[in-house]
Design an enzyme around this catalytic site. Structure first.
Site, PDB file in Angstrom:
ATOM      1  N   CYS A 194     -22.394  30.688  41.440  1.00 15.28           N
ATOM      2  CA  CYS A 194     -22.038  31.397  42.670  1.00 15.28           C
ATOM      3  C   CYS A 194     -23.234  31.895  43.468  1.00 15.28           C
ATOM      4  CB  CYS A 194     -21.101  32.564  42.344  1.00 15.28           C
ATOM      5  SG  CYS A 194     -19.546  32.016  41.605  1.00 15.28           S
ATOM      6  N   HIS A 252     -22.216  40.863  47.350  1.00 15.72           N
ATOM      7  CA  HIS A 252     -21.451  39.820  46.666  1.00 15.72           C
ATOM      8  C   HIS A 252     -19.978  40.222  46.668  1.00 15.72           C
ATOM      9  CE1 HIS A 252     -20.761  36.437  44.010  1.00 15.72           C
ATOM     10  NE2 HIS A 252     -20.142  37.226  43.148  1.00 15.72           N
ATOM     11  N   GLU A 297     -23.150  45.685  41.030  1.00 17.94           N
ATOM     12  CA  GLU A 297     -24.044  45.615  42.184  1.00 17.94           C
ATOM     13  C   GLU A 297     -24.184  46.963  42.887  1.00 17.94           C
ATOM     14  OE1 GLU A 297     -23.220  43.133  45.547  1.00 17.94           O
ATOM     15  OE2 GLU A 297     -21.108  42.958  45.018  1.00 17.94           O
ATOM     16  N   LYS A 336     -15.816  38.631  51.345  1.00 18.91           N
ATOM     17  CA  LYS A 336     -14.862  37.972  50.452  1.00 18.91           C
ATOM     18  C   LYS A 336     -13.475  38.601  50.573  1.00 18.91           C
ATOM     19  CE  LYS A 336     -18.146  36.401  46.920  1.00 18.91           C
ATOM     20  NZ  LYS A 336     -19.384  36.997  47.428  1.00 18.91           N
ATOM     21  N   HIS A 370     -13.526  33.825  47.789  1.00 13.63           N
ATOM     22  CA  HIS A 370     -14.759  33.492  47.069  1.00 13.63           C
ATOM     23  C   HIS A 370     -14.832  31.981  46.897  1.00 13.63           C
ATOM     24  CE1 HIS A 370     -18.101  33.435  44.535  1.00 13.63           C
ATOM     25  NE2 HIS A 370     -17.732  34.250  43.551  1.00 13.63           N
ATOM     26  N   PHE A 377     -21.835  33.453  37.394  1.00 16.09           N
ATOM     27  CA  PHE A 377     -21.635  33.256  35.965  1.00 16.09           C
ATOM     28  C   PHE A 377     -22.871  32.564  35.379  1.00 16.09           C
ATOM     29  CE2 PHE A 377     -16.700  33.084  36.172  1.00 16.09           C
ATOM     30  CZ  PHE A 377     -16.681  34.449  36.331  1.00 16.09           C
TER      31      PHE A 377
END
Length: 423
Positions: A170, A310, A321, A342, A347, A406
């Site tokens: 990502c 994010h 974050e 998002k 996403h 990930f």
């Protein structure tokens, strides 16, 4: 590094809610959401049945029958976005040495939709254990090899310089742009067509995220299913899309009178060597990426006017974050508006980092911070200014955009007005 400065002179975005950078900006600046129940296939067997889909007609966007047959949906996105970015920049690529024009395209899952569809064909809907290759499309190999994305874009624009696919989950969309900027800075290229593309809305992708409960099960309310930083968040909404940019050296762009959206002032990526899907609560690795990106940009934390987060909408990411912003920016984190697009476009895995860079550059262009939609219930653990529900007018001279993937990948990019006083 040669010290050459790199700027964005062309942008094109294909995102849920509308194809084109103008439509994309209209959606996110108004706080509208483009999430809905999945229409590409019957999602009934799955836990999460919502997504942010693009209403995309490849023929209407200039792709011929052979291109449509040859390319996976994600490759089609990338080619259309690349053409749009070049047109937006006004650059005459024919006037450049083709060996000095390169391509970097990010993608997390490659030609997932094409592979999924073709497996159903060659296996007769899963009935055959030994598949019959005679039923496969002639270009099935291109679906298997993600490098075909960079090749298709390179053919489209006539680039014969460095050609690369970046696949870091990502963070791919940030990393592809950061890598492209580095190639220009070091003198390996003069112009880069850079961005990312993913079209992952397929049964296999839903099954993978269902298994780890990363996507939201809020199927009864699709427009409000994505809730980054909200106390009721319970997973992300899968999306799709692409954003591609024209990057070039600053002085060259100025000489040709190009419109400059932003300078790619700093970039860094780190990994946590910790867990495939888990994140440390202190956000140390993301904070380190932010610190290095700021150092490369020769900027202090106090110079950041907006953070494009994010903001996936999972419990652990949003806490992680938030901690990273506090760790890297100190008290300034509390004074800096933060938002997650998002909440509106879902996403799109490897594509989202580039889409968020586009949002950051357009926020600078328009002097508007896009909001975080669906943020109604404050989470005490997420206690920064997340610009809930409505956009906010603000002069923006520098933006920090971050990504988390990930495998432990953590990336950060700093965009800034090139006329700022740079050391």
């Amino acid at each position: 590094m040669s010290g050459r400065r790199v700027v964005i002179t062309g942008i094109e975005v294909l995102a849920p809610g509308g194809v084109g950078a103008a439509n994309f900006w209209d959606l996110i600046s108004s706080g509208r959401t483009a999430t809905r129940g999945i229409t590409f296939f019957d999602p009934a067997p799955f836990r999460s049945r919502v997504a942010a889909e693009i209403d995309f007609d490849p023929e209407a966007h200039g792709l011929g029958p052979q291109e449509i047959r040859r390319m996976d949906r994600a490759a089609q996105f990338a080619v259309v976005a690349a053409r749009g970015a070049v047109a937006d920049s006004g650059i005459d690529l024919a006037a450049h040495d083709p060996y000095r024009v390169g391509v970097t395209i990010g993608s997390a899952v490659g030609a997932t939709m094409g592979l999924d569809q073709e497996y159903r064909v060659v296996s007769d809907g899963g009935r055959l254990h030994l598949v019959d290759h005679e039923y496969a499309v002639p270009h099935l190999y291109d679906y298997l090899v993600p490098s075909s994305f960079a090749a298709e874009v390179a053919w489209t624009v006539g680039a014969q310089g460095p050609g690369t696919v970046v696949s870091t989950g990502c963070t791919s969309g940030i990393d592809s742009v950061g890598y492209a900027a580095d190639l220009i800075r070091e003198g390996s290229a003069d112009v880069m067509i850079a961005g990312s593309s993913d079209a992952p809305i397929s049964p296999i992708t839903l099954a993978c995220f269902d298994a780890i409960k990363a996507t939201t099960p809020r199927d009864d309310d699709p427009p409000r299913a994505s809730r980054p930083f909200d106390g009721t968040r319970n997973g992300f909404v899968l999306g799709e899309g692409s954003a591609v940019f024209v990057l070039e050296e600053l002085e060259s762009a100025r000489r040709r009178g190009a419109h400059i959206y932003a300078e790619v002032a700093g970039y860094a990526t780190r990994s946590n060597a910790y867990h495939m899907t888990g994140l440390r609560l202190d956000g140390a690795e993301m904070a380190e990426a932010i610190r290095v990106a700021l150092d490369e940009a020769r900027m202090n934390p106090e110079e950041i006017d907006y953070i494009n987060a994010h903001g996936s909408g999972t419990k652990q990411n949003d806490r992680h974050e938030t901690a990273a912003f506090k760790r890297s920016l100190g008290d300034h984190a509390y004074r800096t508006p933060v938002s997650s697009i998002k909440s509106m476009v879902g996403h799109s895995l490897g594509a989202i980092g580039s889409i968020e860079i586009a949002a950051s550059a357009l926020a600078m262009e328009h002097g508007v911070v896009p909001p975080t939609a669906n943020l109604h219930t404050p989470d005490p653990e997420c206690d920064l200014d997340y610009v809930p529900l409505e956009a906010r007018e603000r002069r923006i001279d520098a933006v920090l955009s971050v990504g988390s993937g990930f495998g432990g990948f953590q990336s950060a990019v700093v965009l800034a007005r090139p006329e700022r006083s740079a050391a």
